[in-house]
Design a protein around this motif. Sequence first.
Motif, PDB file in Angstrom:
ATOM      1  N   LYS A   1       6.993 -13.962   9.479  1.00  0.00           N
ATOM      2  CA  LYS A   1       6.899 -13.699   7.955  1.00  0.00           C
ATOM      3  C   LYS A   1       7.038 -15.200   7.257  1.00  0.00           C
ATOM      4  CE  LYS A   1       9.630 -10.625   5.755  1.00  0.00           C
ATOM      5  NZ  LYS A   1      10.602  -9.833   5.447  1.00  0.00           N
TER       6      LYS A   1
ATOM      7  N   ARG B   1       5.851 -17.542   0.418  1.00  0.00           N
ATOM      8  CA  ARG B   1       4.772 -18.305  -0.436  1.00  0.00           C
ATOM      9  C   ARG B   1       4.980 -19.587  -0.900  1.00  0.00           C
ATOM     10  NH1 ARG B   1       0.835 -14.905  -2.330  1.00  0.00           N
ATOM     11  NH2 ARG B   1       0.755 -12.833  -1.680  1.00  0.00           N
TER      12      ARG B   1
ATOM     13  N   GLY C   1       0.161  -7.643   6.117  1.00  0.00           N
ATOM     14  CA  GLY C   1       0.830  -7.121   4.974  1.00  0.00           C
ATOM     15  C   GLY C   1       1.237  -8.452   4.173  1.00  0.00           C
ATOM     16  N   SER C   2       1.331  -8.343   2.587  1.00  0.00           N
ATOM     17  CA  SER C   2       1.457  -9.313   1.779  1.00  0.00           C
ATOM     18  C   SER C   2       2.592  -8.706   0.609  1.00  0.00           C
ATOM     19  CB  SER C   2       0.399 -10.153   1.229  1.00  0.00           C
ATOM     20  OG  SER C   2      -0.416  -9.313   0.763  1.00  0.00           O
ATOM     21  N   ALA C   3       3.276  -9.494   0.173  1.00  0.00           N
ATOM     22  CA  ALA C   3       4.224  -9.078  -0.986  1.00  0.00           C
ATOM     23  C   ALA C   3       4.504 -10.097  -2.008  1.00  0.00           C
ATOM     24  CB  ALA C   3       5.652  -8.427  -0.600  1.00  0.00           C
ATOM     25  N   SER C   4       5.108 -10.130  -2.966  1.00  0.00           N
ATOM     26  CA  SER C   4       5.274 -11.146  -3.836  1.00  0.00           C
ATOM     27  C   SER C   4       6.011 -12.316  -3.281  1.00  0.00           C
ATOM     28  CB  SER C   4       6.263 -10.558  -5.091  1.00  0.00           C
ATOM     29  OG  SER C   4       7.464 -10.048  -4.626  1.00  0.00           O
TER      30      SER C   4
ATOM     31  N   ASP D   1       2.818  -5.449  -4.812  1.00  0.00           N
ATOM     32  CA  ASP D   1       2.042  -5.920  -3.958  1.00  0.00           C
ATOM     33  C   ASP D   1       1.062  -6.931  -4.666  1.00  0.00           C
ATOM     34  OD1 ASP D   1       3.053  -4.506  -1.904  1.00  0.00           O
ATOM     35  OD2 ASP D   1       1.515  -2.998  -1.943  1.00  0.00           O
TER      36      ASP D   1
ATOM     37  N   PRO E   1      -3.105 -11.733  -0.549  1.00  0.00           N
ATOM     38  CA  PRO E   1      -2.575 -12.596   0.333  1.00  0.00           C
ATOM     39  C   PRO E   1      -2.824 -14.208   0.086  1.00  0.00           C
ATOM     40  CG  PRO E   1      -4.285 -11.404   1.445  1.00  0.00           C
ATOM     41  CD  PRO E   1      -3.937 -10.829   0.135  1.00  0.00           C
TER      42      PRO E   1
ATOM     43  N   HIS F   1       2.178 -12.203   9.630  1.00  0.00           N
ATOM     44  CA  HIS F   1       1.232 -12.444  10.504  1.00  0.00           C
ATOM     45  C   HIS F   1       1.558 -12.101  11.880  1.00  0.00           C
ATOM     46  CE1 HIS F   1      -1.738 -14.856   7.771  1.00  0.00           C
ATOM     47  NE2 HIS F   1      -0.477 -14.900   7.308  1.00  0.00           N
TER      48      HIS F   1
ATOM     49  N   PRO G   1      -3.427 -11.421   7.557  1.00  0.00           N
ATOM     50  CA  PRO G   1      -2.054 -10.970   7.646  1.00  0.00           C
ATOM     51  C   PRO G   1      -2.147  -9.376   7.776  1.00  0.00           C
ATOM     52  CG  PRO G   1      -2.647 -11.495   5.299  1.00  0.00           C
ATOM     53  CD  PRO G   1      -3.859 -11.836   6.339  1.00  0.00           C
TER      54      PRO G   1
ATOM     55  N   GLN H   1       4.230 -13.139   3.143  1.00  0.00           N
ATOM     56  CA  GLN H   1       3.278 -12.262   3.928  1.00  0.00           C
ATOM     57  C   GLN H   1       3.555 -12.311   5.565  1.00  0.00           C
ATOM     58  OE1 GLN H   1      -0.369 -13.944   2.400  1.00  0.00           O
ATOM     59  NE2 GLN H   1      -0.904 -15.076   4.394  1.00  0.00           N
TER      60      GLN H   1
END
Length: 560
Positions: free
Chosen positions: A155, A158, A134-137, A100, A103, A142, A132, A140
Amino acid sequence: MFKNTISNLARIRQVVEVLVRYGFEDVVTNTALRRLITQKRRLSWQHAERAVFETSRWERIRMVIEELGPTFIKLAQAMSNRPDLLPEALIDEFQKLQSDVPPFDVRVARTIIERELGRPITEVFSEFEEKPLGSASIGQVHKAKLLTGEDVVVKVQRPDVQEKVRTDLSLLHELVRLTAGFLRNHGLSNPQDIVDAFERSMMKELDYTSEARSMDQFRKLYENYETFYIPKPYRELSSAKILVIEFVSGCKITDKAQLLEWKLSPEKVAETGMDIYLTQIFEFGIFHADPHPGNVLVRPDGTLVLIDFGMVGKLTKQQKYAFAGVFIGMARQDARSMALNFRRLALTADIPDMRTFEADLNDLIEDFTTLDVKEMSMSDLADRLQVIIYDYKLQVPGAVFLILRALVILEGIGKVLHPRFNTFEFVRPYGARIIAEQYSTENILSEAQYTGTQLLALIQTLPADVRQIMRKISRGDLRLKVELSGYQALMRTADQLVSRTIIALIAVAFLLFSGLSLLGRYSPDMRYLHGIPVITWWSLGITGFLFLILLILGTKKRKD
């Protein structure tokens, strides 16, 4: 290769610094990475504080991965599903890794969406939440609403993540090239294959259209299931970098209080969830590979919803039969059947002693058949199976470990909802179905047709192949190619010794010539220096130069 090394040099130096910081000098000093470290820096290692050694080697490996960033974390997380390659203690550490990340700016997200859609965001969405979900590598999520009124989630990948991942993948290839010998000596026989497989997985994860295709495939397979639902992907609004999916509300499957408030039976929900998952494995051969509670939702009417199809596993028909055969053999307390199905399941299975292998499986059977139903655990069984796979170096499909991991997760969910939940009781009827399918008339005819096709192809090509071989024999053109492996290092050493011997012989020859030149009779034109002919000085100079080369080569060998 040289170009890649230069472009990755700064990042490789950073990797080396991190390895040294956590006490992995042996990885650096025993591989080509040592060339990147100055002599001054090497000396400082010997006096550095070693508080890091209060932790285990496996913990320090995890610390290194955490510091190197998202791509390395994802590789370690992928490797945590491969107990056939890594020891259990290291897998336990890798499972602690979290990818994690904070964002990124919503304005950047909007820009990416508009660029991918080719139009302003207001022409597609009537609402778009800035915060958002959630966000990850990689990206993220919305929440938004389409102009047509449907609630969706978006989704967004990045910015520059593809370039960063490709740079790190290039670096991984370079690191494997530099440390391949060290890794092989420590039990990792195919590091390049692992990185290649990880690269394919990452490239697939970076393409959101792949996830959309998986969702459509599952929707088609389960279109007639009333108790199971997969959100709809909006393919026309999606691309490789954005994915628009139908928003589905519900509670986590482990939210027992909410299920009871909706007057749903938690036991029935658990049974439905396990039934759906087992149909994925044993009926369709394609399964959601990450069924943790956050990815399994329950609607107020009891319908189960799976979200996040970024990780999907697949089994071929033969792999499905072999995997089921392992469990069927265990249920029948037949160690030989388990061993044979393990060999069918393995991609390569060079088991030196089948009797010992069967004996270990028999011990496993005896341990589990004597347990009470309440004591039986899928987690314990998965651990034992994975230890056997690791000990015997069986190369089984990665999907097998994803299934075992998923079954352990589902068992944990089931025990939260169902006090008498027993994974083995759910698996048992599917074993009977698999046997019926495997020996059905339709499957036997299909196998016979495939075998017949292969045999016919062999018969058709055999005369031409034999004729070609005989023609080469008659012309004396038949050649056998024999390749010896494992002698490269020895050949390099021999080559170095021969080179040094030649240089030494030439140096000795010039030295002898220098001595003999002092006895020569020369014409009056010969020049002398300190009473010694110039030709002697030249000969001594060449001799000294050659001995200097030998000295440098010897010093370099000791450093290596």
